[in-house]
Design a protein around this motif. Structure first.
Motif, PDB file in Angstrom:
ATOM      1  N   LYS A  32       2.338 -84.600  -6.023  1.00  0.00           N
ATOM      2  CA  LYS A  32       0.973 -84.110  -5.836  1.00  0.00           C
ATOM      3  C   LYS A  32       0.728 -82.865  -6.671  1.00  0.00           C
ATOM      4  O   LYS A  32       1.656 -82.138  -7.056  1.00  0.00           O
ATOM      5  CB  LYS A  32       0.706 -83.819  -4.358  1.00  0.00           C
ATOM      6  CG  LYS A  32       1.609 -82.771  -3.757  1.00  0.00           C
ATOM      7  CD  LYS A  32       1.295 -82.567  -2.291  1.00  0.00           C
ATOM      8  CE  LYS A  32       2.096 -81.413  -1.710  1.00  0.00           C
ATOM      9  NZ  LYS A  32       1.762 -81.196  -0.287  1.00  0.00           N
ATOM     10  N   SER A  33      -0.525 -82.631  -6.952  1.00  0.00           N
ATOM     11  CA  SER A  33      -0.922 -81.456  -7.732  1.00  0.00           C
ATOM     12  C   SER A  33      -1.031 -80.249  -6.801  1.00  0.00           C
ATOM     13  O   SER A  33      -1.110 -80.376  -5.579  1.00  0.00           O
ATOM     14  CB  SER A  33      -2.251 -81.710  -8.430  1.00  0.00           C
ATOM     15  OG  SER A  33      -3.253 -82.016  -7.471  1.00  0.00           O
ATOM     16  N   THR A  34      -1.046 -79.058  -7.377  1.00  0.00           N
ATOM     17  CA  THR A  34      -1.160 -77.819  -6.611  1.00  0.00           C
ATOM     18  C   THR A  34      -2.335 -77.004  -7.122  1.00  0.00           C
ATOM     19  O   THR A  34      -2.762 -77.140  -8.280  1.00  0.00           O
ATOM     20  CB  THR A  34       0.122 -76.983  -6.730  1.00  0.00           C
ATOM     21  OG1 THR A  34       0.387 -76.719  -8.126  1.00  0.00           O
ATOM     22  CG2 THR A  34       1.312 -77.729  -6.149  1.00  0.00           C
ATOM     23  N   ASN A  35      -2.865 -76.149  -6.264  1.00  0.00           N
ATOM     24  CA  ASN A  35      -3.955 -75.271  -6.680  1.00  0.00           C
ATOM     25  C   ASN A  35      -3.400 -74.079  -7.451  1.00  0.00           C
ATOM     26  O   ASN A  35      -2.185 -73.865  -7.537  1.00  0.00           O
ATOM     27  CB  ASN A  35      -4.774 -74.815  -5.470  1.00  0.00           C
ATOM     28  CG  ASN A  35      -3.920 -74.142  -4.407  1.00  0.00           C
ATOM     29  OD1 ASN A  35      -2.976 -73.416  -4.719  1.00  0.00           O
ATOM     30  ND2 ASN A  35      -4.244 -74.395  -3.137  1.00  0.00           N
ATOM     31  N   SER A  36      -4.293 -73.284  -8.001  1.00  0.00           N
ATOM     32  CA  SER A  36      -3.879 -72.173  -8.866  1.00  0.00           C
ATOM     33  C   SER A  36      -3.084 -71.130  -8.090  1.00  0.00           C
ATOM     34  O   SER A  36      -2.125 -70.534  -8.625  1.00  0.00           O
ATOM     35  CB  SER A  36      -5.103 -71.530  -9.510  1.00  0.00           C
ATOM     36  OG  SER A  36      -5.996 -71.056  -8.515  1.00  0.00           O
ATOM     37  N   ARG A  37      -3.433 -70.914  -6.826  1.00  0.00           N
ATOM     38  CA  ARG A  37      -2.706 -69.916  -6.028  1.00  0.00           C
ATOM     39  C   ARG A  37      -1.266 -70.351  -5.814  1.00  0.00           C
ATOM     40  O   ARG A  37      -0.332 -69.551  -5.953  1.00  0.00           O
ATOM     41  CB  ARG A  37      -3.405 -69.712  -4.685  1.00  0.00           C
ATOM     42  CG  ARG A  37      -2.726 -68.671  -3.786  1.00  0.00           C
ATOM     43  CD  ARG A  37      -3.562 -68.426  -2.531  1.00  0.00           C
ATOM     44  NE  ARG A  37      -2.920 -67.443  -1.677  1.00  0.00           N
ATOM     45  CZ  ARG A  37      -2.036 -67.738  -0.716  1.00  0.00           C
ATOM     46  NH1 ARG A  37      -1.709 -69.009  -0.522  1.00  0.00           N
ATOM     47  NH2 ARG A  37      -1.508 -66.785   0.023  1.00  0.00           N
ATOM     48  N   SER A  38      -1.071 -71.621  -5.481  1.00  0.00           N
ATOM     49  CA  SER A  38       0.291 -72.122  -5.277  1.00  0.00           C
ATOM     50  C   SER A  38       1.093 -72.086  -6.568  1.00  0.00           C
ATOM     51  O   SER A  38       2.285 -71.757  -6.562  1.00  0.00           O
ATOM     52  CB  SER A  38       0.252 -73.548  -4.726  1.00  0.00           C
ATOM     53  OG  SER A  38      -0.351 -73.587  -3.442  1.00  0.00           O
TER      54      SER A  38
END
Length: 544
Positions: free
Chosen positions: A368-374
């Motif tokens: 899965k993809s992650t957001n910029s914070r992660s």
């Protein structure tokens, strides 16, 4: 067939005669020469008693019985010879083939002594619980002793997360090669690595169950970075949920706002800087069990799966769900079925193919993809680490405290004084004790995660628990110990919270002198963080 068998036996006897008719010099040379170190699939150990049922069968005993295999057949009845010269057929599932032992011994009819027989006999008669259980039919044929658990047990801390979160020294051993500070912000500098992925364990399907002869204490998956030859990261364990109504299905829980225990958290991440083109994630399905008849504990591998993280051109795999076939044996064995009833050969008909596919053991994993914070948080972590996503923020805080202590607060990089930091000296232990890690997550859930607050929360929760005389030692897959630890952990946490509300302070020294909360005697080693001892390196520092 009988004639052909007799011919084979006769030819073998002739070979034995030829071997024994050499000159006295040759015989003396054979006695003094070292035994050859080459594979010999013709030496087997008997795993269980077999009594001859008809003429031509060979009766064998479970203890001290070693056979030479003369001929293997497709029907599973192998022609064998024991050390006394008796020959007959034995079912192959009663035997364990040895490929890596010294095989410089001869089987003869007279039973005369041989120079290396006692050594080989001792090595071949070491039968483990898995061999016996397999012969008894208590576990499927593709089950093996757990490869990754063996590494964890025999290699000490080498494959634990507590080892991998420590900073790496540079080649000069006077600085760090993976821990740097941004001089403008005072924060840990982000580092990009070749592989950084987040993934979720969903379920395992059609996994055979052990027989009635064992009691299962834990169903779990051990996972690590793997290149087909060696383990390249720490070994992380996720426990599976199990429903007796669907005995062949294992499930994993997604992360639920930090409430889920980290041991059950199927959301994981991997950071790895290896340049191997075959880099991927190795998943070993396993059970921890107790043998009912003897009380012996063991760790079995129920199969393994591998997800290569790049395609043939070297590009990262797309983020989607993958159904990975579960293979039997160990990661170093090929084309081994999890159980004998499951074959790898594909049937011809469409309907048969559908049934065959449904019966194959599978592991469902989602990249899965992650957001910029992660992504930002992950870039602050060590170059190589595999752990659950719910603990990223704690790992980042630990990393920042390391940088502050080692790079900002030290007078010089050559200073070798002991560092007084109970957090740095004890936090790595939490990664190997998930229940204490959960206690820290629960205690710090409503804070802003400032470093000062983190220190207070740490000292007033898990640091106190680590040295509480009421807390039993951590033991894997031991339900009574886990229940007792849970009672002590949450009882002390509630008591400490009540004390904090009364005094209005968290992590104050009064907690450690309160007669209501006994604490083990203090030791200077408990309060100091020794990087050199932790990393097991020998460094010569220049003291100026």
């Amino acid at each position: 067939d009988d004639d052909s068998d007799d011919k084979e036996v006769s030819s073998d006897e002739e070979d034995d005669d030829v071997d024994n008719d050499g000159s006295s010099d040759d015989e003396e040379e054979r006695r003094t020469a070292k035994p050859p170190l080459h594979p010999d699939p013709h030496i087997c150990t008997v795993l269980s008693d077999f009594k001859a049922q008809q003429e031509g069968d060979l009766s064998v005993q479970v203890k001290g019985e070693i056979l030479r295999i003369i001929r293997k057949t497709a029907d599973g009845w192998w022609l064998a010879q024991d050390t006394k010269g008796n020959r007959g057929v034995v079912p192959k599932n009663y035997l364990k083939v040895h490929y890596n032992f010294i095989t410089g011994l001869c089987f003869i009819d007279s039973g005369a002594p041989h120079s290396n027989w006692s050594t080989v006999r001792k090595a071949l008669t070491e039968i483990d619980a898995t061999d016996v259980l397999s012969a008894m039919g208590a576990i499927p044929s593709g089950f093996r002793p757990s490869t990754l658990n063996k590494l964890l047990v025999e290699e000490g801390v080498t494959y634990t997360a507590s080892h991998y979160i420590q900073p790496e020294l540079s080649q000069s051993q006077l600085s760090f090669r993976d821990l740097f500070l941004d001089p403008d912000s005072g924060r840990v500098r982000a580092r990009q690595v070749r592989i950084c992925v987040c993934f979720t364990l969903w379920s395992c399907r059609m996994i055979p169950t052990p027989g009635v002869g064992v009691q299962v204490l834990s169903r779990h998956i051990r996972l690590c970075a793997f290149d087909g030859a060696q383990v390249l990261s720490n070994i992380h364990t996720v426990r599976a949920s199990y429903n007796s109504k669907s005995p062949k299905t294992w499930t994993f829980s997604p992360r639920m706002t930090g409430i889920l225990p980290s041991l059950l958290d199927g959301d994981c991440f991997l950071r790895c800087n290896s340049a191997s083109p075959n880099l991927g994630i190795l998943f070993e399905l396993g059970v921890t069990f107790i043998r009912n008849s003897t009380g012996e504990r063991g760790d079995l591998s129920c199969g393994w799966a591998f997800l290569k993280l790049t395609d043939d051109t070297g590009n990262p795999l797309p983020n989607r769900t993958y159904e990975l076939p579960v293979n039997g044996g160990t990661p170093y064995e090929k084309d081994v079925a999890v159980e004998a009833s499951i074959t790898r050969a594909s049937p011809t008909g469409v309907f048969q193919q559908m049934l065959h596919t449904r019966r194959q053991p599978k592991l469902i994993v989602k990249l899965k993809s992650t957001n910029s914070r992660s992504r930002t948080q992950l870039s602050l972590l060590p170059d190589t680490l595999l752990h659950c996503v719910s603990c990223i923020h704690l790992l980042v805080l630990h990393r920042q405290l390391l940088a502050d202590t080692l790079l900002m607060e030290r007078p010089t990089m050559q200073n070798a004084d002991l560092i007084c930091s109970p957090i740095l000296s004890t936090f790595p232990v939490l990664l190997d004790q998930p229940d204490l890690l959960d206690a820290l997550r629960v205690s710090s859930r409503d804070l802003t995660y400032l470093k000062q607050e983190f220190v207070k929360v740490y000292l007033s929760s898990v640091y106190f628990l680590l040295h509480s005389p009421s807390l039993p030692c951590h033991r894997w897959a031991d339900p009574p110990s886990e229940e007792q630890r849970a009672r002590v952990i949450y009882s002390i946490l509630d008591s400490l919270k009540h004390s904090q509300h009364t005094t209005g302070q968290a992590g104050g020294p009064e907690v450690f002198v309160d007669p209501m909360h006994p604490h083990l005697a203090f030791d200077i080693t408990e309060l100091t963080f020794d990087l050199l001892t932790t990393k097991n390196v020998s460094v010569c520092l220049l003291i100026t």
